[in-house]
Design an enzyme around this catalytic site. Sequence first.
Site, PDB file in Angstrom:
ATOM      1  N   ILE A 327       0.945  -1.092  -0.085  1.00 58.73           N
ATOM      2  CA  ILE A 327       0.169   0.000   0.086  1.00 58.73           C
ATOM      3  C   ILE A 327       1.051   1.703   0.602  1.00 58.73           C
ATOM      4  O   ILE A 327       1.729   1.045  -0.031  1.00 58.73           O
ATOM      5  CB  ILE A 327      -0.800  -0.048   1.412  1.00 58.73           C
ATOM      6  CG1 ILE A 327      -0.289  -0.139   2.426  1.00 58.73           C
ATOM      7  CG2 ILE A 327      -1.924  -1.452   0.730  1.00 58.73           C
ATOM      8  CD1 ILE A 327      -1.160  -0.630   4.054  1.00 58.73           C
ATOM      9  N   GLU A 328       0.566   2.465  -0.612  1.00 51.90           N
ATOM     10  CA  GLU A 328       1.016   3.436  -0.861  1.00 51.90           C
ATOM     11  C   GLU A 328       2.390   4.482   0.340  1.00 51.90           C
ATOM     12  O   GLU A 328       2.815   4.652  -0.077  1.00 51.90           O
ATOM     13  CB  GLU A 328       0.893   4.647  -1.838  1.00 51.90           C
ATOM     14  CG  GLU A 328      -0.819   5.347  -0.097  1.00 51.90           C
ATOM     15  CD  GLU A 328      -2.032   5.694  -1.801  1.00 51.90           C
ATOM     16  OE1 GLU A 328      -1.871   7.455  -1.592  1.00 51.90           O
ATOM     17  OE2 GLU A 328      -2.227   5.357  -2.797  1.00 51.90           O
ATOM     18  N   GLN A 329       1.488   3.981   1.555  1.00 56.21           N
ATOM     19  CA  GLN A 329       1.867   4.839   2.626  1.00 56.21           C
ATOM     20  C   GLN A 329       2.989   4.146   2.895  1.00 56.21           C
ATOM     21  O   GLN A 329       3.838   4.108   3.824  1.00 56.21           O
ATOM     22  CB  GLN A 329       1.008   4.489   3.927  1.00 56.21           C
ATOM     23  CG  GLN A 329      -0.422   4.934   4.310  1.00 56.21           C
ATOM     24  CD  GLN A 329      -1.413   5.052   2.858  1.00 56.21           C
ATOM     25  OE1 GLN A 329      -0.566   4.007   2.814  1.00 56.21           O
ATOM     26  NE2 GLN A 329      -2.473   5.806   2.581  1.00 56.21           N
TER      27      GLN A 329
END
Length: 537
Positions: A327-329
């Site tokens: 995920i992008e985080q």
Amino acid sequence: MSKHITPAEAASLIPDGATVSVSSSSGLGCPDLMLKAIGERFDATGHPRDLTTLHPIAAGDMSGIKGIDHIARKGLLKKIIGGSYPSGPSTSEPPLIWQMIGNDEVAAYNIPSGVLFDMHREAAAKRPGVLTKIGLDTFVDPSRQGCAMNASAAAEPVVKKMEFEGEDWLYFKAIVPQVAIIRATTADERGNLTYEHEGATLGGLDQALAARNNGGIVIAQVKRITKSGSLKPHDVRVPGMLVDYVVVDPDQKQTTLTDYDPAISGEIFRPLDSFRVPEFNIHKVIARRVAQELQGGSCVNLGFGISANVPRILLEEGLHGSVTWVIEQGAVGGVPLLDFAFGCASNADAFMPSPYQFTYFQGAGFDASLLSFLEIDRSGSVNVSKLSFRPHVTAGAGGFVDITARAKKIVFSGMFNAGAKLSMADCKLVIEKEGKLKKLVNEVEHVTFSGRRAVEQGQDITYVTERCVMKLTPEGVMLTEIAPGVDLQAHILDQSEFPLIISDTLKVMDAVLFHEAPIGLTLPQKPMRSLEGASHV
């Protein structure tokens, strides 16, 4: 000497007209106390004024962490550049920043999150800017909106299209922040920062480098301060040489609605049976069908929405661990969390800095992405970033454009239309009443994903809904599967504004998808990697 100062003292250091970069992801890692102090200083003194603020991912969540809304004041903000913006509950007043943008009281831009991080890196190295193909033929492209969210922004473009070595590229000039506001868990007296209670490190290091290398200041909000020399060097994510001032908020939340959960920060692992599996409903049917698109051994990106439930489908089917979620985080592996905790994962394998996770996405190092859609049009383009009937503006696209620009395979999921009354009986879909809003439209309102570029690049694009599955082909959007119980003409063709191509091998979706019991999912194994087909550029 300790770098510890009060929030008010830190806020007083920000001059009028400054460019301020803020590290956050909604409630995750949000330096909320610092933003509150800036807003309070402005309310009391009228300063700082005319700030430009940079937010690679949204600051605040409107559910207890106000974030950017602390400084959403006319006169305080002149320009705001965000990868995304806080999401407000649909039943309440929209966030103040949405109102300012909609009323054209601040020039507002939506730049892809990964590109915004790239702009920080270029500023840190004193390079001119970012040359990228991320965003071509989307709302990012100057031939469309050029990232502008309102008239004030449109009058001052932030992106140019230019030719380089015979190809079209987008150019974003590096933006130099005079102030970076970042967050961590612990600072020692010298300003070294560790992130042991954080759900991700996000992009604080890159933002600090951009400010410090250009003569600016770095303010870190932390939960606690410890003695110099007491932090392990391998645990320090931002060294004290980059940090000028430290502000303490002992009550900072780990993320939205979560004070502290050690499984989110990787300090413990939760038992797998402690994770809730989705209840049986239409969204679960869609998530199950999306799961059938996966291969074992893959690395798969997840977006917010229906697709966020797919890891729980694999968990219920006894297949947890067969796919690595990214995920992008920055979380890699584990079980991505749902609802307001989305962006975090429990039991993660690793936490990558968000800018490097975006490099992974922009270069298509992963195998597939599972994302949502608001609209699909005849070219296969997707809108997730704007709908005119919503108040003011949407929350922006975040990393959606970075992720989809070169992804090998994308599975978009959503309801076929909005507002339909649906049920299930005897392993069939029952459409009791059609929705009033069509989501398959002649032309999407905002191009967040370009179907035209996807065809040019040979991307594998699938659209999964409760009543059918579609594929993007060079000829257009093709219907490949239909749900049991659905009438092709009345429930699908008549509910689309554009004609769908019907596959010569049109088949019925698996009936087990529409039954409450587990579906017996099996995943084919992804082929082993080799250098065949590798890029030599």
